[in-house]
Design a protein around this motif. Sequence first.
Motif, PDB file in Angstrom:
ATOM      1  N   VAL A 284      29.163  -9.286 -42.924  1.00  0.00           N
ATOM      2  CA  VAL A 284      30.308  -8.698 -43.631  1.00  0.00           C
ATOM      3  C   VAL A 284      30.349  -7.189 -43.395  1.00  0.00           C
ATOM      4  O   VAL A 284      29.396  -6.483 -43.730  1.00  0.00           O
ATOM      5  N   PRO A 285      31.446  -6.672 -42.838  1.00  0.00           N
ATOM      6  CA  PRO A 285      31.549  -5.223 -42.619  1.00  0.00           C
ATOM      7  C   PRO A 285      31.669  -4.475 -43.947  1.00  0.00           C
ATOM      8  O   PRO A 285      32.078  -5.037 -44.968  1.00  0.00           O
ATOM      9  N   GLU A 286      31.335  -3.201 -43.914  1.00  0.00           N
ATOM     10  CA  GLU A 286      31.526  -2.362 -45.100  1.00  0.00           C
ATOM     11  C   GLU A 286      33.009  -2.320 -45.457  1.00  0.00           C
ATOM     12  O   GLU A 286      33.871  -2.285 -44.585  1.00  0.00           O
ATOM     13  N   GLY A 287      33.283  -2.333 -46.741  1.00  0.00           N
ATOM     14  CA  GLY A 287      34.661  -2.281 -47.200  1.00  0.00           C
ATOM     15  C   GLY A 287      35.368  -3.618 -47.178  1.00  0.00           C
ATOM     16  O   GLY A 287      36.585  -3.674 -47.375  1.00  0.00           O
ATOM     17  N   ARG A 288      34.610  -4.695 -46.965  1.00  0.00           N
ATOM     18  CA  ARG A 288      35.209  -6.029 -46.945  1.00  0.00           C
ATOM     19  C   ARG A 288      34.315  -6.986 -47.746  1.00  0.00           C
ATOM     20  O   ARG A 288      33.147  -6.672 -48.052  1.00  0.00           O
ATOM     21  N   VAL A 289      34.859  -8.137 -48.109  1.00  0.00           N
ATOM     22  CA  VAL A 289      34.114  -9.140 -48.877  1.00  0.00           C
ATOM     23  C   VAL A 289      34.372 -10.522 -48.281  1.00  0.00           C
ATOM     24  O   VAL A 289      35.409 -10.762 -47.652  1.00  0.00           O
ATOM     25  N   PHE A 290      33.425 -11.419 -48.486  1.00  0.00           N
ATOM     26  CA  PHE A 290      33.559 -12.819 -48.077  1.00  0.00           C
ATOM     27  C   PHE A 290      33.727 -13.633 -49.346  1.00  0.00           C
ATOM     28  O   PHE A 290      32.947 -13.495 -50.296  1.00  0.00           O
TER      29      PHE A 290
ATOM     30  N   GLY B 171      35.571 -28.306 -52.242  1.00  0.00           N
ATOM     31  CA  GLY B 171      36.327 -29.322 -51.531  1.00  0.00           C
ATOM     32  C   GLY B 171      37.823 -29.126 -51.592  1.00  0.00           C
ATOM     33  O   GLY B 171      38.578 -29.868 -50.964  1.00  0.00           O
ATOM     34  N   ASN B 172      38.279 -28.099 -52.347  1.00  0.00           N
ATOM     35  CA  ASN B 172      39.715 -27.859 -52.506  1.00  0.00           C
ATOM     36  C   ASN B 172      39.971 -26.353 -52.495  1.00  0.00           C
ATOM     37  O   ASN B 172      40.598 -25.803 -53.391  1.00  0.00           O
ATOM     38  N   SER B 173      39.459 -25.696 -51.457  1.00  0.00           N
ATOM     39  CA  SER B 173      39.521 -24.246 -51.424  1.00  0.00           C
ATOM     40  C   SER B 173      39.701 -23.747 -50.000  1.00  0.00           C
ATOM     41  O   SER B 173      38.773 -23.793 -49.197  1.00  0.00           O
ATOM     42  N   ALA B 174      40.902 -23.270 -49.689  1.00  0.00           N
ATOM     43  CA  ALA B 174      41.165 -22.680 -48.365  1.00  0.00           C
ATOM     44  C   ALA B 174      40.729 -21.217 -48.405  1.00  0.00           C
ATOM     45  O   ALA B 174      41.546 -20.301 -48.464  1.00  0.00           O
ATOM     46  N   ASP B 175      39.417 -20.993 -48.387  1.00  0.00           N
ATOM     47  CA  ASP B 175      38.862 -19.654 -48.573  1.00  0.00           C
ATOM     48  C   ASP B 175      38.470 -19.026 -47.244  1.00  0.00           C
ATOM     49  O   ASP B 175      39.004 -19.373 -46.185  1.00  0.00           O
ATOM     50  N   SER B 176      37.524 -18.082 -47.296  1.00  0.00           N
ATOM     51  CA  SER B 176      37.145 -17.346 -46.088  1.00  0.00           C
ATOM     52  C   SER B 176      36.670 -18.254 -44.962  1.00  0.00           C
ATOM     53  O   SER B 176      36.811 -17.913 -43.786  1.00  0.00           O
TER      54      SER B 176
ATOM     55  N   ASP C  97      39.252 -16.851 -37.965  1.00  0.00           N
ATOM     56  CA  ASP C  97      39.906 -16.311 -36.771  1.00  0.00           C
ATOM     57  C   ASP C  97      40.365 -14.872 -36.982  1.00  0.00           C
ATOM     58  O   ASP C  97      40.732 -14.183 -36.024  1.00  0.00           O
ATOM     59  N   THR C  98      40.365 -14.394 -38.231  1.00  0.00           N
ATOM     60  CA  THR C  98      40.771 -13.017 -38.536  1.00  0.00           C
ATOM     61  C   THR C  98      39.663 -12.336 -39.327  1.00  0.00           C
ATOM     62  O   THR C  98      39.394 -12.716 -40.474  1.00  0.00           O
ATOM     63  N   ALA C  99      39.015 -11.349 -38.719  1.00  0.00           N
ATOM     64  CA  ALA C  99      37.953 -10.579 -39.380  1.00  0.00           C
ATOM     65  C   ALA C  99      36.869 -11.484 -39.949  1.00  0.00           C
ATOM     66  O   ALA C  99      36.293 -11.186 -41.001  1.00  0.00           O
TER      67      ALA C  99
ATOM     68  N   GLY D 271      37.083 -14.046 -41.521  1.00  0.00           N
ATOM     69  CA  GLY D 271      37.426 -14.564 -42.842  1.00  0.00           C
ATOM     70  C   GLY D 271      37.219 -13.575 -43.966  1.00  0.00           C
ATOM     71  O   GLY D 271      37.502 -13.893 -45.131  1.00  0.00           O
ATOM     72  N   THR D 272      36.759 -12.376 -43.660  1.00  0.00           N
ATOM     73  CA  THR D 272      36.538 -11.385 -44.717  1.00  0.00           C
ATOM     74  C   THR D 272      37.864 -10.753 -45.143  1.00  0.00           C
ATOM     75  O   THR D 272      38.843 -10.728 -44.396  1.00  0.00           O
ATOM     76  N   VAL D 273      37.864 -10.223 -46.346  1.00  0.00           N
ATOM     77  CA  VAL D 273      39.056  -9.601 -46.929  1.00  0.00           C
ATOM     78  C   VAL D 273      38.727  -8.154 -47.273  1.00  0.00           C
ATOM     79  O   VAL D 273      37.642  -7.860 -47.801  1.00  0.00           O
ATOM     80  N   ALA D 274      39.657  -7.253 -47.005  1.00  0.00           N
ATOM     81  CA  ALA D 274      39.452  -5.838 -47.316  1.00  0.00           C
ATOM     82  C   ALA D 274      39.379  -5.622 -48.822  1.00  0.00           C
ATOM     83  O   ALA D 274      40.167  -6.208 -49.583  1.00  0.00           O
ATOM     84  N   VAL D 275      38.445  -4.788 -49.251  1.00  0.00           N
ATOM     85  CA  VAL D 275      38.338  -4.454 -50.676  1.00  0.00           C
ATOM     86  C   VAL D 275      39.648  -3.860 -51.179  1.00  0.00           C
ATOM     87  O   VAL D 275      40.033  -4.071 -52.338  1.00  0.00           O
ATOM     88  N   ALA D 276      40.356  -3.149 -50.303  1.00  0.00           N
ATOM     89  CA  ALA D 276      41.637  -2.543 -50.702  1.00  0.00           C
ATOM     90  C   ALA D 276      42.675  -3.589 -51.063  1.00  0.00           C
ATOM     91  O   ALA D 276      43.645  -3.286 -51.764  1.00  0.00           O
TER      92      ALA D 276
END
Length: 232
Positions: free
Chosen positions: A134-140, A147-152, A157-159, A161-166
């Motif tokens: 996980v890069p700095e400034g992002r979260v997984f 079983g019912n979660s389209a998560d990271s 295919d994008t980063a 699956g990590t999400v920017a903290v911003a």
Amino acid sequence: MEREPGRRLATWAVVLLLAGAVTVAGGFGGFLMRYGVADFPAGAMPVHGSGDLVFYRKSGADPRRGDVVVFRTPTWEPEGQPTRYMLRVVAVGGDSIAWAPGDAAPALNGRPLAEPYLNGADPAPDKVRFSVAVPEGRVFLMGDNRGNSADSRYHQDTADGTVAVADVMGVVVDADRPVFVVVPLVVTSGLMALVAGTGLGIAALVARRRAALRRRPWPVTGAVGPVEGPRA
């Protein structure tokens, strides 16, 4: 000098109306500055709140592992439709997290990830392999209902699956906090003051109207026709 009829009622009406307006605006405004509300039907996460409503605390601080967060990220949105998500942070910037078929649980920084919030459920029922630094400034993020979660796991295919903290809008809080009892009481008291002030304002207008009618001269009939004269 004779006091103007209804003056005291009018004064109290103004006081109550101002106090009510300040209380309602302050209660709502203060709450909305610190908290947000979102509607999430049961799915990836158990619903935190009343019905499908979720309350989250707005914060500029980085979310921590284990926090349930509300966020928006353009790369996840279906066909560009604005969408809010609610998932749990399982890894933050600088962490490595991985899972492969045969593992009993995801590995966080080389150690099995403790997830008491799953209540004994399978931590990876969909068998989706991942290995992410996980890069700095992002979260997984992952959902508790794996079983019912389209998560990271499903956006690698994008980063990875990590999400920017911003992109995180806030951290979900329990609806039984005192603030969710106090704010409605404050707002209710403000609304009651507005109602009372309105009632007193109407009463002041009625009092002035009646006084004006009492002062109105009554016609007096004489030999040469009606002559205006004061009411007895």
